[in-house]
Design an enzyme around this catalytic site. Structure first.
Site, PDB file in Angstrom:
ATOM      1  NE  ARG A  43      93.911  38.976   4.592  1.00 25.35           N
ATOM      2  CZ  ARG A  43      94.421  39.057   3.111  1.00 25.35           C
ATOM      3  NH1 ARG A  43      92.818  39.016   2.464  1.00 25.35           N
ATOM      4  NH2 ARG A  43      95.221  39.311   2.722  1.00 25.35           N
ATOM      5  NE  ARG A  63     100.258  39.757  -6.277  1.00 29.34           N
ATOM      6  CZ  ARG A  63      99.525  39.686  -5.883  1.00 29.34           C
ATOM      7  NH1 ARG A  63      98.223  39.408  -5.999  1.00 29.34           N
ATOM      8  NH2 ARG A  63      99.776  39.267  -4.141  1.00 29.34           N
ATOM      9  NE  ARG A 113      99.933  43.569  -3.793  1.00 33.14           N
ATOM     10  CZ  ARG A 113      98.978  42.671  -2.977  1.00 33.14           C
ATOM     11  NH1 ARG A 113      98.222  42.101  -4.380  1.00 33.14           N
ATOM     12  NH2 ARG A 113      98.630  42.206  -1.800  1.00 33.14           N
ATOM     13  NE  ARG A 151     101.399  40.057   2.211  1.00 34.72           N
ATOM     14  CZ  ARG A 151     101.562  40.298   0.031  1.00 34.72           C
ATOM     15  NH1 ARG A 151     102.696  40.108  -0.210  1.00 34.72           N
ATOM     16  NH2 ARG A 151     100.076  39.453  -0.141  1.00 34.72           N
ATOM     17  CE  LYS A 207      92.878  36.154  -0.477  1.00 38.35           C
ATOM     18  NZ  LYS A 207      94.294  35.865   0.175  1.00 38.35           N
TER      19      LYS A 207
HETATM   20  P1  B4P Z   1      95.874  36.510  -6.301  1.00 37.86           P
HETATM   21  O1  B4P Z   1      95.003  35.510  -6.974  1.00 37.86           O
HETATM   22  O2  B4P Z   1      95.875  38.211  -6.597  1.00 37.86           O
HETATM   23  O3  B4P Z   1      96.420  36.395  -4.915  1.00 37.86           O
HETATM   24  P2  B4P Z   1      95.190  36.879  -3.500  1.00 37.86           P
HETATM   25  O4  B4P Z   1      95.604  35.700  -2.945  1.00 37.86           O
HETATM   26  O5  B4P Z   1      94.221  37.465  -3.576  1.00 37.86           O
HETATM   27  O6  B4P Z   1      95.842  37.942  -2.973  1.00 37.86           O
HETATM   28  P3  B4P Z   1      96.981  38.406  -1.471  1.00 37.86           P
HETATM   29  O7  B4P Z   1      96.305  38.027   0.202  1.00 37.86           O
HETATM   30  O8  B4P Z   1      98.656  38.723  -1.674  1.00 37.86           O
HETATM   31  O9  B4P Z   1      96.651  39.984  -1.243  1.00 37.86           O
HETATM   32  P4  B4P Z   1      95.356  41.411  -0.644  1.00 37.86           P
HETATM   33  O10 B4P Z   1      94.706  42.143  -1.759  1.00 37.86           O
HETATM   34  O11 B4P Z   1      94.293  40.055   0.024  1.00 37.86           O
HETATM   35  O12 B4P Z   1      97.000  35.607  -6.728  1.00 37.86           O
HETATM   36  C1  B4P Z   1      98.766  36.328  -6.302  1.00 37.86           C
HETATM   37  C2  B4P Z   1      99.502  35.823  -7.875  1.00 37.86           C
HETATM   38  O13 B4P Z   1      99.688  34.822  -7.642  1.00 37.86           O
HETATM   39  C3  B4P Z   1      99.172  36.107  -9.019  1.00 37.86           C
HETATM   40  O14 B4P Z   1      99.790  37.223  -9.298  1.00 37.86           O
HETATM   41  C4  B4P Z   1      98.246  35.635 -10.312  1.00 37.86           C
HETATM   42  O15 B4P Z   1      98.884  36.149 -11.345  1.00 37.86           O
HETATM   43  C5  B4P Z   1      99.541  34.496  -9.652  1.00 37.86           C
HETATM   44  N1  B4P Z   1      98.587  32.423  -9.738  1.00 37.86           N
HETATM   45  C6  B4P Z   1      96.786  33.127  -9.231  1.00 37.86           C
HETATM   46  N2  B4P Z   1      96.804  31.928  -9.107  1.00 37.86           N
HETATM   47  C7  B4P Z   1      97.955  30.786 -10.004  1.00 37.86           C
HETATM   48  C8  B4P Z   1      97.904  29.771 -10.572  1.00 37.86           C
HETATM   49  N3  B4P Z   1      96.721  29.223 -10.414  1.00 37.86           N
HETATM   50  N4  B4P Z   1      99.179  29.568 -11.016  1.00 37.86           N
HETATM   51  C9  B4P Z   1     100.527  29.867 -10.914  1.00 37.86           C
HETATM   52  N5  B4P Z   1     100.133  31.310 -10.029  1.00 37.86           N
HETATM   53  C10 B4P Z   1      98.724  31.291 -10.310  1.00 37.86           C
HETATM   54  O16 B4P Z   1      95.430  41.688   0.886  1.00 37.86           O
HETATM   55  C11 B4P Z   1      97.054  42.592   0.849  1.00 37.86           C
HETATM   56  C12 B4P Z   1      96.738  42.925   1.843  1.00 37.86           C
HETATM   57  O17 B4P Z   1      95.913  43.792   2.048  1.00 37.86           O
HETATM   58  C13 B4P Z   1      97.107  42.326   3.273  1.00 37.86           C
HETATM   59  O18 B4P Z   1      98.216  41.384   3.639  1.00 37.86           O
HETATM   60  C14 B4P Z   1      96.753  42.922   4.096  1.00 37.86           C
HETATM   61  O19 B4P Z   1      97.800  44.192   4.674  1.00 37.86           O
HETATM   62  C15 B4P Z   1      95.161  44.018   3.591  1.00 37.86           C
HETATM   63  N6  B4P Z   1      94.333  43.507   4.088  1.00 37.86           N
HETATM   64  C16 B4P Z   1      93.258  43.136   2.893  1.00 37.86           C
HETATM   65  N7  B4P Z   1      92.412  42.385   3.384  1.00 37.86           N
HETATM   66  C17 B4P Z   1      92.539  42.397   4.679  1.00 37.86           C
HETATM   67  C18 B4P Z   1      91.363  42.319   5.751  1.00 37.86           C
HETATM   68  N8  B4P Z   1      90.065  41.625   5.082  1.00 37.86           N
HETATM   69  N9  B4P Z   1      91.964  42.519   7.066  1.00 37.86           N
HETATM   70  C19 B4P Z   1      93.090  43.307   7.016  1.00 37.86           C
HETATM   71  N10 B4P Z   1      93.582  43.412   6.803  1.00 37.86           N
HETATM   72  C20 B4P Z   1      92.953  42.912   4.831  1.00 37.86           C
END
Ligand code: B4P
Length: 197
Positions: A89, A128, A134, A146, A14
């Site tokens: 979420r 990552r 992190r 998670r 995302k």
């Molecule tokens: P990202 O792109 O970073 O993944 P994400 O889905 O955005 O992240 P996540 O869900 O972990 O975190 P968030 O900050 O929202 O990609 C992950 C990895 O994969 C990266 O290293 C990237 O380089 C790699 N990658 C991406 N695309 C790829 C591909 N095509 N092929 C290979 N590798 C690839 O949430 C973190 C925490 O914050 C939650 O657990 C919760 O505690 C809190 N939180 C956030 N929002 C919240 C909400 N709305 N409500 C309650 N808690 C919340």
């Protein structure tokens, strides 16, 4: 306004895709995860409050998350649209978002759901974690937690947005460019851009 929700399990890409979509469509990018991590880094009162939840792989409570989102959006209200990354979420957050956008006379345009299998998600997150610092990305039991939280509390939003006919499911496996291209194929017809470049 173009209001997009990027939806998917942790590690589905995302944040990666939102950064690119923001540039292409000139949108305000709101990542609740980034906002919380920034508060943590700056040792603010909010940061201290959310730390325990994030480190345990749990969701930050809805009331806090909804308040943060409303504050951030009010302060940045001049954009052409918003890309929501990691929000909503829970059903309560989705209801709050609908109410918030209705008060601005603008609806959610599309919900783009990235689908990635669990093994790939765990692999990406732990990779990552090996360089990002992190703590929620480093411990496999927290990562598994998670994913369970996603399945229990977040996945029900798929039906929520299906009923509104806004959900578009996309393959989140493959190269970052391929996934970006399939996201743009969904967004271009409803954006002001006529030609996909
Ligand atoms: P990202 O792109 O970073 O993944 P994400 O889905 O955005 O992240 P996540 O869900 O972990 O975190 P968030 O900050 O929202 O990609 C992950 C990895 O994969 C990266 O290293 C990237 O380089 C790699 N990658 C991406 N695309 C790829 C591909 N095509 N092929 C290979 N590798 C690839 O949430 C973190 C925490 O914050 C939650 O657990 C919760 O505690 C809190 N939180 C956030 N929002 C919240 C909400 N709305 N409500 C309650 N808690 C919340």
């Amino acid at each position: 306004m173009l209001n997009l929700i990027l939806f998917g399990p942790p590690g589905s890409g995302k944040g990666t895709q939102a950064t690119m979509l923001k540039e292409r469509y000139d949108l305000l990018h709101i990542s609740t995860g980034d906002i919380f991590r920034n508060e943590l880094k700056n040792h603010t009162a909010l940061g201290l409050e959310v730390q325990q939840y994030m480190e345990a792989g749990q969701l930050v409570p809805d009331d806090l998350t909804i308040r943060i989102l409303a504050d951030f959006t009010e302060k940045n209200s001049t954009s052409k649209g918003i890309i929501f990354d990691g929000f909503p979420r829970t059903i309560a957050q989705a209801d709050a978002l609908d109410a918030f956008l209705s008060s601005k006379n603008t609806p959610v345009s599309l919900v783009l759901a990235l689908q990635v299998n669990d093994n790939e998600l765990i692999k990406r997150i732990l990779l990552r974690g090996s360089f990002s610092g992190r703590s929620d990305d480093q411990d496999q039991s927290v990562v598994t937690k998670r994913l369970a939280v996603y399945n229990n509390q977040t996945a029900p939003l798929i039906d929520y947005y299906k009923k509104q006919n806004k959900l578009r499911a996309l393959n989140g496996e493959g190269s970052i460019e391929e996934i970006f291209s399939s996201l743009c194929n969904q967004i271009d017809p409803i954006s002001n851009r006529s030609v996909y470049q």
